[in-house]
Design a protein around this motif. Structure first.
Motif, PDB file in Angstrom:
ATOM      1  N   SER A   9      34.094  52.816  75.187  1.00 21.34           N
ATOM      2  CA  SER A   9      32.970  52.656  76.085  1.00 21.34           C
ATOM      3  C   SER A   9      31.922  51.748  75.440  1.00 21.34           C
ATOM      4  CB  SER A   9      32.367  54.031  76.358  1.00 21.34           C
ATOM      5  OG  SER A   9      31.101  53.911  76.930  1.00 21.34           O
ATOM      6  N   PRO A  10      31.164  50.998  76.239  1.00 23.57           N
ATOM      7  CA  PRO A  10      30.095  50.169  75.669  1.00 23.57           C
ATOM      8  C   PRO A  10      28.906  51.000  75.180  1.00 23.57           C
ATOM      9  CG  PRO A  10      30.083  50.005  78.062  1.00 23.57           C
ATOM     10  CD  PRO A  10      31.301  50.822  77.684  1.00 23.57           C
ATOM     11  N   LEU A  11      28.921  52.298  75.435  1.00 20.76           N
ATOM     12  CA  LEU A  11      27.827  53.172  75.005  1.00 20.76           C
ATOM     13  C   LEU A  11      27.950  53.510  73.524  1.00 20.76           C
ATOM     14  CD1 LEU A  11      27.938  55.679  77.994  1.00 20.76           C
ATOM     15  CD2 LEU A  11      26.422  53.706  77.723  1.00 20.76           C
ATOM     16  N   PRO A  12      26.845  53.790  72.848  1.00 24.42           N
ATOM     17  CA  PRO A  12      26.914  54.213  71.436  1.00 24.42           C
ATOM     18  C   PRO A  12      27.339  55.680  71.343  1.00 24.42           C
ATOM     19  CG  PRO A  12      24.636  54.123  72.156  1.00 24.42           C
ATOM     20  CD  PRO A  12      25.478  53.634  73.306  1.00 24.42           C
ATOM     21  N   LEU A  13      28.623  55.905  71.231  1.00 23.24           N
ATOM     22  CA  LEU A  13      29.180  57.249  71.238  1.00 23.24           C
ATOM     23  C   LEU A  13      29.132  57.895  69.861  1.00 23.24           C
ATOM     24  CD1 LEU A  13      32.299  56.451  73.422  1.00 23.24           C
ATOM     25  CD2 LEU A  13      30.160  57.495  74.168  1.00 23.24           C
ATOM     26  N   HIS A  14      29.220  59.219  69.853  1.00 26.98           N
ATOM     27  CA  HIS A  14      29.283  60.007  68.622  1.00 26.98           C
ATOM     28  C   HIS A  14      30.761  60.195  68.260  1.00 26.98           C
ATOM     29  CE1 HIS A  14      28.377  63.094  65.684  1.00 26.98           C
ATOM     30  NE2 HIS A  14      29.271  63.859  66.272  1.00 26.98           N
ATOM     31  N   VAL A  15      31.121  59.864  67.029  1.00 27.61           N
ATOM     32  CA  VAL A  15      32.504  59.974  66.567  1.00 27.61           C
ATOM     33  C   VAL A  15      32.542  60.892  65.360  1.00 27.61           C
ATOM     34  CG1 VAL A  15      34.514  58.695  65.717  1.00 27.61           C
ATOM     35  CG2 VAL A  15      32.968  57.626  67.370  1.00 27.61           C
ATOM     36  N   SER A  16      33.540  61.780  65.353  1.00 25.08           N
ATOM     37  CA  SER A  16      33.684  62.734  64.259  1.00 25.08           C
ATOM     38  C   SER A  16      35.102  62.665  63.712  1.00 25.08           C
ATOM     39  CB  SER A  16      33.407  64.151  64.779  1.00 25.08           C
ATOM     40  OG  SER A  16      33.730  65.110  63.811  1.00 25.08           O
ATOM     41  N   PHE A  17      35.217  62.670  62.387  1.00 26.01           N
ATOM     42  CA  PHE A  17      36.507  62.774  61.709  1.00 26.01           C
ATOM     43  C   PHE A  17      36.491  64.074  60.911  1.00 26.01           C
ATOM     44  CE2 PHE A  17      36.100  58.275  62.451  1.00 26.01           C
ATOM     45  CZ  PHE A  17      37.389  57.880  62.773  1.00 26.01           C
ATOM     46  N   THR A  18      37.414  64.968  61.215  1.00 22.75           N
ATOM     47  CA  THR A  18      37.511  66.249  60.513  1.00 22.75           C
ATOM     48  C   THR A  18      38.799  66.243  59.706  1.00 22.75           C
ATOM     49  OG1 THR A  18      36.327  67.348  62.297  1.00 22.75           O
ATOM     50  CG2 THR A  18      37.565  68.748  60.776  1.00 22.75           C
ATOM     51  N   THR A  19      38.674  66.416  58.388  1.00 23.40           N
ATOM     52  CA  THR A  19      39.826  66.419  57.490  1.00 23.40           C
ATOM     53  C   THR A  19      40.171  67.847  57.112  1.00 23.40           C
ATOM     54  OG1 THR A  19      39.170  64.264  56.615  1.00 23.40           O
ATOM     55  CG2 THR A  19      40.733  65.553  55.304  1.00 23.40           C
ATOM     56  N   LEU A  20      41.432  68.202  57.322  1.00 26.76           N
ATOM     57  CA  LEU A  20      41.946  69.530  57.016  1.00 26.76           C
ATOM     58  C   LEU A  20      43.114  69.384  56.046  1.00 26.76           C
ATOM     59  CD1 LEU A  20      42.146  70.632  60.742  1.00 26.76           C
ATOM     60  CD2 LEU A  20      40.350  71.283  59.152  1.00 26.76           C
ATOM     61  N   VAL A  21      43.018  70.024  54.878  1.00 29.99           N
ATOM     62  CA  VAL A  21      44.115  69.999  53.900  1.00 29.99           C
ATOM     63  C   VAL A  21      44.619  71.431  53.770  1.00 29.99           C
ATOM     64  CG1 VAL A  21      44.824  69.432  51.552  1.00 29.99           C
ATOM     65  CG2 VAL A  21      43.062  68.048  52.686  1.00 29.99           C
ATOM     66  N   MET A  64      47.887  67.289  54.950  1.00 30.32           N
ATOM     67  CA  MET A  64      46.629  66.856  55.551  1.00 30.32           C
ATOM     68  C   MET A  64      46.776  66.471  57.017  1.00 30.32           C
ATOM     69  SD  MET A  64      44.182  63.618  54.550  1.00 30.32           S
ATOM     70  CE  MET A  64      43.858  64.191  52.906  1.00 30.32           C
ATOM     71  N   LEU A  65      45.799  66.921  57.806  1.00 31.56           N
ATOM     72  CA  LEU A  65      45.620  66.462  59.181  1.00 31.56           C
ATOM     73  C   LEU A  65      44.198  65.947  59.315  1.00 31.56           C
ATOM     74  CD1 LEU A  65      47.159  69.380  61.295  1.00 31.56           C
ATOM     75  CD2 LEU A  65      48.202  67.162  60.799  1.00 31.56           C
ATOM     76  N   ILE A  66      44.032  64.958  60.173  1.00 27.82           N
ATOM     77  CA  ILE A  66      42.699  64.448  60.494  1.00 27.82           C
ATOM     78  C   ILE A  66      42.532  64.548  62.004  1.00 27.82           C
ATOM     79  CG2 ILE A  66      41.189  62.421  60.493  1.00 27.82           C
ATOM     80  CD1 ILE A  66      41.868  62.106  57.732  1.00 27.82           C
ATOM     81  N   VAL A  67      41.406  65.099  62.420  1.00 25.04           N
ATOM     82  CA  VAL A  67      41.096  65.208  63.841  1.00 25.04           C
ATOM     83  C   VAL A  67      39.977  64.219  64.136  1.00 25.04           C
ATOM     84  CG1 VAL A  67      40.382  66.727  65.719  1.00 25.04           C
ATOM     85  CG2 VAL A  67      41.731  67.655  63.806  1.00 25.04           C
ATOM     86  N   ARG A  68      40.264  63.263  65.002  1.00 24.50           N
ATOM     87  CA  ARG A  68      39.269  62.262  65.415  1.00 24.50           C
ATOM     88  C   ARG A  68      38.798  62.644  66.804  1.00 24.50           C
ATOM     89  NH1 ARG A  68      39.903  57.821  68.736  1.00 24.50           N
ATOM     90  NH2 ARG A  68      38.244  56.298  68.589  1.00 24.50           N
ATOM     91  N   LEU A  94      43.374  76.773  54.525  1.00 29.74           N
ATOM     92  CA  LEU A  94      43.084  75.480  53.900  1.00 29.74           C
ATOM     93  C   LEU A  94      42.976  75.562  52.388  1.00 29.74           C
ATOM     94  CD1 LEU A  94      40.469  74.135  56.429  1.00 29.74           C
ATOM     95  CD2 LEU A  94      42.927  73.708  56.362  1.00 29.74           C
ATOM     96  N   GLU A  95      43.403  74.495  51.761  1.00 26.34           N
ATOM     97  CA  GLU A  95      43.331  74.351  50.305  1.00 26.34           C
ATOM     98  C   GLU A  95      41.903  74.082  49.847  1.00 26.34           C
ATOM     99  OE1 GLU A  95      44.700  74.396  46.499  1.00 26.34           O
ATOM    100  OE2 GLU A  95      45.907  74.821  48.263  1.00 26.34           O
ATOM    101  N   SER A  96      41.142  73.406  50.685  1.00 28.86           N
ATOM    102  CA  SER A  96      39.766  73.037  50.334  1.00 28.86           C
ATOM    103  C   SER A  96      38.888  73.173  51.575  1.00 28.86           C
ATOM    104  CB  SER A  96      39.724  71.608  49.793  1.00 28.86           C
ATOM    105  OG  SER A  96      40.285  70.704  50.731  1.00 28.86           O
ATOM    106  N   ASP A  97      37.592  72.989  51.386  1.00 29.65           N
ATOM    107  CA  ASP A  97      36.655  73.080  52.506  1.00 29.65           C
ATOM    108  C   ASP A  97      36.966  72.023  53.556  1.00 29.65           C
ATOM    109  OD1 ASP A  97      35.276  75.177  51.342  1.00 29.65           O
ATOM    110  OD2 ASP A  97      33.763  73.869  50.435  1.00 29.65           O
ATOM    111  N   ILE A  98      36.641  72.337  54.778  1.00 31.00           N
ATOM    112  CA  ILE A  98      36.776  71.382  55.875  1.00 31.00           C
ATOM    113  C   ILE A  98      35.762  70.267  55.654  1.00 31.00           C
ATOM    114  CG2 ILE A  98      36.485  71.073  58.354  1.00 31.00           C
ATOM    115  CD1 ILE A  98      37.245  74.078  58.617  1.00 31.00           C
TER     116      ILE A  98
END
Length: 108
Positions: A9-21, A64-68, A94-98
């Protein structure tokens, strides 16, 4: 094309990457199975302000999984997190913190 339209989208969107190990491959598989339930990805995708959600596996780390996630705003994302128990329910696997990294996309 629909995914491109929603995520680009041309809008300034919020994007999050969550890493799970995960501790084990069984734990990772259990989480992936949960994501396929009505309380998993479907619930996230139908939450207010959610544009798209992708789950990716790492080619370098089998645990590892990454959730975008792409949201209309950070407040929409935070409202989802407040109401969701997904991250709380996975923490013991999980092995470590999210790791959650949040970004606002530049409109160029």
């Amino acid at each position: 094309q629909e995914m491109f339209r929603l995520c680009c989208s041309p809008l300034p969107l919020h994007v999050s990457f969550t890493t799970l190990v995960f501790k084990t491959l069984e734990d990772k598989d259990t989480f992936v199975k949960f994501l396929k339930t009505p309380d998993g990805i479907k619930k996230m995708r139908t939450s207010r302000g959610c544009r798209c959600v992708e789950v990716m596996r790492s080619d370098a780390d089998v645990y590892m999984l990454i959730v975008r996630q792409v949201w209309d705003s950070q407040s929409d994302h935070e409202a989802y997190l407040k109401d969701s128990t997904m991250l709380d329910n996975v923490q013991h696997m999980l092995e470590s913190d999210i790791l959650v990294e949040q970004f606002t996309r530049l409109v160029l």
